[in-house]
Design an enzyme around this catalytic site. Structure first.
Site, mmCIF file in Angstrom:
data_model
loop_
_atom_site.group_PDB
_atom_site.id
_atom_site.type_symbol
_atom_site.label_atom_id
_atom_site.label_comp_id
_atom_site.label_asym_id
_atom_site.label_seq_id
_atom_site.Cartn_x
_atom_site.Cartn_y
_atom_site.Cartn_z
ATOM 1 N N GLY A 1 -23.160 4.556 -3.860
ATOM 2 C CA GLY A 1 -22.071 4.876 -4.819
ATOM 3 C C GLY A 1 -21.476 4.018 -5.800
ATOM 4 O O GLY A 1 -22.486 3.182 -6.302
ATOM 5 N N ASN A 2 -20.260 4.080 -6.129
ATOM 6 C CA ASN A 2 -19.809 3.087 -7.176
ATOM 7 C C ASN A 2 -20.100 1.485 -6.768
ATOM 8 O O ASN A 2 -20.514 0.830 -7.650
ATOM 9 C CB ASN A 2 -18.323 3.413 -7.225
ATOM 10 C CG ASN A 2 -17.603 2.107 -8.089
ATOM 11 O OD1 ASN A 2 -17.132 1.321 -7.578
ATOM 12 N ND2 ASN A 2 -17.727 2.546 -9.429
ATOM 13 N N VAL A 3 -19.714 1.301 -5.616
ATOM 14 C CA VAL A 3 -19.840 -0.061 -5.105
ATOM 15 C C VAL A 3 -21.486 -0.441 -5.110
ATOM 16 O O VAL A 3 -22.058 -1.602 -5.535
ATOM 17 C CB VAL A 3 -19.231 -0.407 -3.912
ATOM 18 C CG1 VAL A 3 -19.416 -1.861 -3.530
ATOM 19 C CG2 VAL A 3 -17.794 -0.140 -3.967
ATOM 20 N N GLY A 4 -22.096 0.307 -4.355
ATOM 21 C CA GLY A 4 -23.576 -0.067 -4.263
ATOM 22 C C GLY A 4 -24.469 0.034 -5.457
ATOM 23 O O GLY A 4 -25.430 -1.017 -5.596
ATOM 24 N N LYS B 1 0.781 -1.317 -0.098
ATOM 25 C CA LYS B 1 -0.132 0.086 -0.118
ATOM 26 C C LYS B 1 0.868 1.071 -0.098
ATOM 27 O O LYS B 1 1.675 1.287 0.635
ATOM 28 C CB LYS B 1 -0.739 0.014 1.250
ATOM 29 C CG LYS B 1 -2.000 0.816 0.913
ATOM 30 C CD LYS B 1 -3.188 0.128 0.394
ATOM 31 C CE LYS B 1 -4.434 1.003 0.100
ATOM 32 N NZ LYS B 1 -5.497 0.356 -0.071
ATOM 33 N N GLY C 1 -25.670 2.985 1.056
ATOM 34 C CA GLY C 1 -24.649 3.472 0.018
ATOM 35 C C GLY C 1 -24.878 3.145 -1.268
ATOM 36 O O GLY C 1 -24.613 2.224 -1.900
HETATM 37 P P1 NAD Z 1 -18.661 6.335 -3.328
HETATM 38 O O1 NAD Z 1 -18.211 7.513 -3.041
HETATM 39 O O2 NAD Z 1 -18.817 6.083 -4.780
HETATM 40 O O3 NAD Z 1 -20.076 6.025 -2.610
HETATM 41 C C1 NAD Z 1 -20.330 5.953 -1.238
HETATM 42 C C2 NAD Z 1 -21.664 6.085 -0.876
HETATM 43 O O4 NAD Z 1 -22.104 6.037 0.547
HETATM 44 C C3 NAD Z 1 -22.585 7.248 -1.542
HETATM 45 O O5 NAD Z 1 -23.683 6.792 -1.948
HETATM 46 C C4 NAD Z 1 -22.671 7.989 -0.267
HETATM 47 O O6 NAD Z 1 -23.733 9.326 -0.399
HETATM 48 C C5 NAD Z 1 -22.693 7.256 0.760
HETATM 49 N N1 NAD Z 1 -22.224 7.900 1.906
HETATM 50 C C6 NAD Z 1 -21.120 8.598 2.270
HETATM 51 N N2 NAD Z 1 -21.177 8.910 3.626
HETATM 52 C C7 NAD Z 1 -22.100 8.390 4.190
HETATM 53 C C8 NAD Z 1 -22.435 8.511 5.418
HETATM 54 N N3 NAD Z 1 -22.068 9.235 6.371
HETATM 55 N N4 NAD Z 1 -23.594 7.901 5.703
HETATM 56 C C9 NAD Z 1 -24.532 7.153 4.795
HETATM 57 N N5 NAD Z 1 -24.152 7.056 3.554
HETATM 58 C C10 NAD Z 1 -22.689 7.735 3.207
HETATM 59 O O7 NAD Z 1 -17.635 5.264 -2.653
HETATM 60 P P2 NAD Z 1 -17.549 3.589 -3.217
HETATM 61 O O8 NAD Z 1 -16.253 3.658 -4.236
HETATM 62 O O9 NAD Z 1 -18.740 2.884 -3.495
HETATM 63 O O10 NAD Z 1 -16.896 2.938 -2.158
HETATM 64 C C11 NAD Z 1 -17.882 2.551 -0.744
HETATM 65 C C12 NAD Z 1 -17.147 1.805 0.317
HETATM 66 O O11 NAD Z 1 -16.490 0.450 -0.361
HETATM 67 C C13 NAD Z 1 -15.754 2.382 0.844
HETATM 68 O O12 NAD Z 1 -15.849 1.943 2.179
HETATM 69 C C14 NAD Z 1 -14.663 1.822 0.026
HETATM 70 O O13 NAD Z 1 -13.640 1.901 0.972
HETATM 71 C C15 NAD Z 1 -15.340 0.383 -0.050
HETATM 72 N N6 NAD Z 1 -14.456 -0.138 -1.243
HETATM 73 C C16 NAD Z 1 -14.887 0.350 -2.474
HETATM 74 C C17 NAD Z 1 -13.872 -0.191 -3.624
HETATM 75 C C18 NAD Z 1 -13.884 0.388 -5.019
HETATM 76 O O14 NAD Z 1 -13.622 -0.394 -5.812
HETATM 77 N N7 NAD Z 1 -14.897 1.319 -5.076
HETATM 78 C C19 NAD Z 1 -13.175 -1.254 -3.576
HETATM 79 C C20 NAD Z 1 -13.092 -1.809 -2.135
HETATM 80 C C21 NAD Z 1 -13.945 -1.156 -1.033
#
Ligand code: NAD
Length: 426
Positions: A226-229, A112, A224
């Protein structure tokens, strides 16, 4: 703590990682001397990164690359830009990558990197200069067979393109395999964007086959969007589940008859939040935490850490939880849910789709060929389903007294220890 306190030993995030390692070691009956080997990175490099600001002034930043363990293969893990980055956090994250990659069954160790910087305070040109200088500073430590970085917080495919270019200039040839999640024009894959969410949906699908008799018609709530959800919801719906609730930081929407994910996604893009999706009987609420307690079969926490706690875990009704976010369930909640026979698929297993896709990208870059999206997704699906089922079986056979997370850690650590023994390191 050992006699000499290092750069990272006093860091609370690092101490948490060591606590988890010790737990796994105790289940496996490993001697303390193995823990002492595994709790330290093989190499930790600190670099000074100096750039010329747009206003002509010089600005200096500190960065790290932690190479935790290479028993299973070259180090692999992202690089983040954050004003709160520390050596301790970087080492802890590199240790977690060792376990995640081991559990995913890909031939990588854990690494990392980070730079302590607030990227929002820099212009795009300044970020490019910072990225190039940082990567040049660690160029002797990385390489397609040595250490392969990827994006993390506030780094993205453009950052990877700069890293790739800087490294290629230094070595004198285009080194496709030095970073992953590159733009598709530079050997990356379009499907990298969907891969983490796809994996989160996939392990939920496999778990549903094992404990609910299948996914068809099962109800899902996604915390959530976002990208993952978003992609977890999209694929679960495509595979026959009914996604009834999704949320973001502004609140959640709920329709027991099921939501149209594509339409919700359009509304979120246009208005900034899912709560503006007002169709039929959809109920909206500003309290997104309520979503976690809805009467659903599958819950996908994909927002932030520590949302499922000892306080709300007794009210969680889902039978399967697929952790998209990192650390959404506290250790106390994990125990309570295990007692309630809820299957919690831990983050290190459930959200490994991104790093598995990185491995697919890297291995094809190294052979000089690019995959189609369809081939890449088929490969991801096959690898992650096999892997999930292997871990699930081993959990049931050997570690069923513990939550799946503890079993996953034990399996991951065991693989690394076996590789180290075979190589004569311990
Ligand atoms: P993102 O920023 O695209 O989405 C995050 C989502 O969570 C958004 O819908 C946002 O509105 C919501 N959110 C943010 N703060 C919040 C809060 N305080 N209360 C409720 N909802 C809240 O992020 P992402 O890339 O989807 O990542 C989400 C999680 O997945 C993170 O924990 C990240 O570390 C983990 N993750 C992501 C990846 C990846 O490839 N993107 C890989 C492994 C782990």
């Amino acid at each position: 703590m050992s006699e000499y306190s290092t750069l990272y030993e006093t860091d609370p995030v690092y101490q948490m990682a060591v606590k988890q390692l010790k737990e796994a070691a105790s289940i496996l009956g490993l001697p303390d001397e193995y823990v002492e080997v595994l709790r330290h990175p093989e190499k930790l490099v600190q670099v000074r990164v100096t750039i010329r600001r747009d206003n002509g002034k010089i600005a200096t930043f500190i960065g790290w690359r932690s190479q935790h363990n290479s028993a299973l293969g070259p180090y692999k893990g992202g690089i983040r830009y954050s004003p709160n980055a520390t050596a301790g956090e970087t080492v802890a994250l590199s240790m977690w990558m060792t376990w995640k990659n081991s559990l995913a069954g890909i031939p990588y160790g854990g690494g990392k990197g980070s730079v302590r910087v607030d990227p929002k305070a820099l212009s795009q040109r300044e970020i490019e200069e910072l990225s190039r200088r940082y990567f040049a500073s660690i160029a002797r430590e990385v390489g397609p067979d040595i250490d392969i970085p990827a994006p993390d917080v506030y780094t993205n495919p453009q950052t990877m393109a700069w890293y790739f270019d800087e490294y290629s200039r230094i070595v004198g040839y285009p080194a496709w395999g030095v970073v992953t999640a590159k733009p598709p024009e530079l050997g990356g894959l379009y499907v990298r964007t969907v891969s983490t969410g796809y994996g989160v949906a996939l392990v939920a699908r496999e778990a549903a086959k094992r404990v609910l008799g299948g996914l068809e018609g099962r109800t899902v709530a996604v915390h959530g969007f976002g990208n993952v959800g978003l992609y977890a919801a999209k694929y679960l719906a495509e595979w026959g589940a009914r996604v009834v609730a999704v949320s973001d930081s502004k609140g959640y929407i709920y329709d027991p008859k099921g939501l149209n994910i594509e339409e919700v996604s359009k509304v979120k893009e246009k208005t900034g939040s899912v709560i503006n999706y007002k169709v039929g009987d959809v109920k909206a609420s500003a309290n997104h935490m309520e979503l976690l307690e809805l009467p659903v079969d599958i819950l996908v926490p994909a927002a932030i850490e520590n949302v499922i706690t000892a306080e709300n875990a007794p009210r969680v009704k889902a039978k399967i939880i697929s952790e998209g976010a990192n650390g959404p369930t506290t250790p106390e909640a994990d125990k309570l849910l295990h007692e309630k026979q809820v299957v919690v698929i831990p983050d290190i297993l459930a959200n490994a789709g991104g790093v598995v896709m990185s491995w697919i990208e890297w291995s094809h870059n190294r052979m000089g060929c690019f995959l189609t999206d369809e081939e890449a997704i088929t490969r991801l699906d096959k690898m992650m389903s096999q892997n999930f089922n292997r871990v699930f079986d081993e959990w049931q056979k050997k570690y069923s007294n513990y939550p799946m997370r503890i079993a996953a850690y034990a399996i991951a650590v065991d693989r690394v220890v076996k590789a180290m023994k075979l190589r004569g390191w311990i």
